[in-house]
Scaffold this motif. Structure first.
Motif, PDB file in Angstrom:
ATOM      1  N   GLY A  87       0.813  -1.207   0.000  1.00 44.24           N
ATOM      2  CA  GLY A  87       0.000   0.000   0.000  1.00 44.24           C
ATOM      3  C   GLY A  87       0.847   1.258   0.000  1.00 44.24           C
ATOM      4  N   VAL A  88       0.159   2.376   0.163  1.00 47.57           N
ATOM      5  CA  VAL A  88       0.805   3.680   0.190  1.00 47.57           C
ATOM      6  C   VAL A  88       0.927   4.120   1.645  1.00 47.57           C
ATOM      7  N   TYR A  89       2.109   4.544   2.017  1.00 47.17           N
ATOM      8  CA  TYR A  89       2.387   4.992   3.372  1.00 47.17           C
ATOM      9  C   TYR A  89       2.987   6.392   3.324  1.00 47.17           C
ATOM     10  N   MET A  90       2.906   7.076   4.452  1.00 46.29           N
ATOM     11  CA  MET A  90       3.560   8.371   4.611  1.00 46.29           C
ATOM     12  C   MET A  90       4.539   8.262   5.771  1.00 46.29           C
ATOM     13  N   VAL A  91       5.747   8.731   5.528  1.00 49.90           N
ATOM     14  CA  VAL A  91       6.755   8.780   6.577  1.00 49.90           C
ATOM     15  C   VAL A  91       6.743  10.202   7.128  1.00 49.90           C
ATOM     16  N   ARG A  92       6.547  10.315   8.450  1.00 50.31           N
ATOM     17  CA  ARG A  92       6.578  11.619   9.114  1.00 50.31           C
ATOM     18  C   ARG A  92       7.940  11.749   9.787  1.00 50.31           C
TER      19      ARG A  92
END
Length: 108
Positions: A87-92
């Protein structure tokens, strides 16, 4: 016109990728992207800072704390990133007052 403004809010949009905010230059990279087993976050701190790295899914839920809030000296750092589902993830990535978000894609 029927519209009333009751307050104003300033939204600051930070660049994704290489950041230069108030002289705080970060070289932030995610690789490989897309990935299938493990990816890496690599960054360089120009000065000592409190760093926090989190992985979020596309539903806006925190999946993991890659690096809980930690004081780090100036220098280059590399940490592994992994996710169980494709899937698509966001790294903060947060360092001091700078917060950057970067997209990361996991494939089967």
């Amino acid at each position: 016109n029927g519209c009333t403004v009751t307050s104003s809010q300033v939204i600051t949009i930070l660049p994704v990728g290489i950041g230069d905010v108030s002289g705080f230059q970060l070289n932030l990279n995610l690789y490989p992207n897309p990935f299938n087993t493990e990816a890496y976050i690599e960054y360089t701190l120009p000065q000592q800072a409190s760093v926090n790295i989190e992985l979020w899914n596309e539903l806006g839920q925190k999946v993991s704390s890659v690096l809980p809030e930690t004081n780090q000296e100036a220098g280059k750092y590399v940490y592994p990133l992994s996710a169980t589902e494709a899937g698509v993830y966001m790294v903060r990535f947060a360092a001091g007052d700078v917060v950057l978000w970067k997209k990361l894609v996991k494939v089967q």
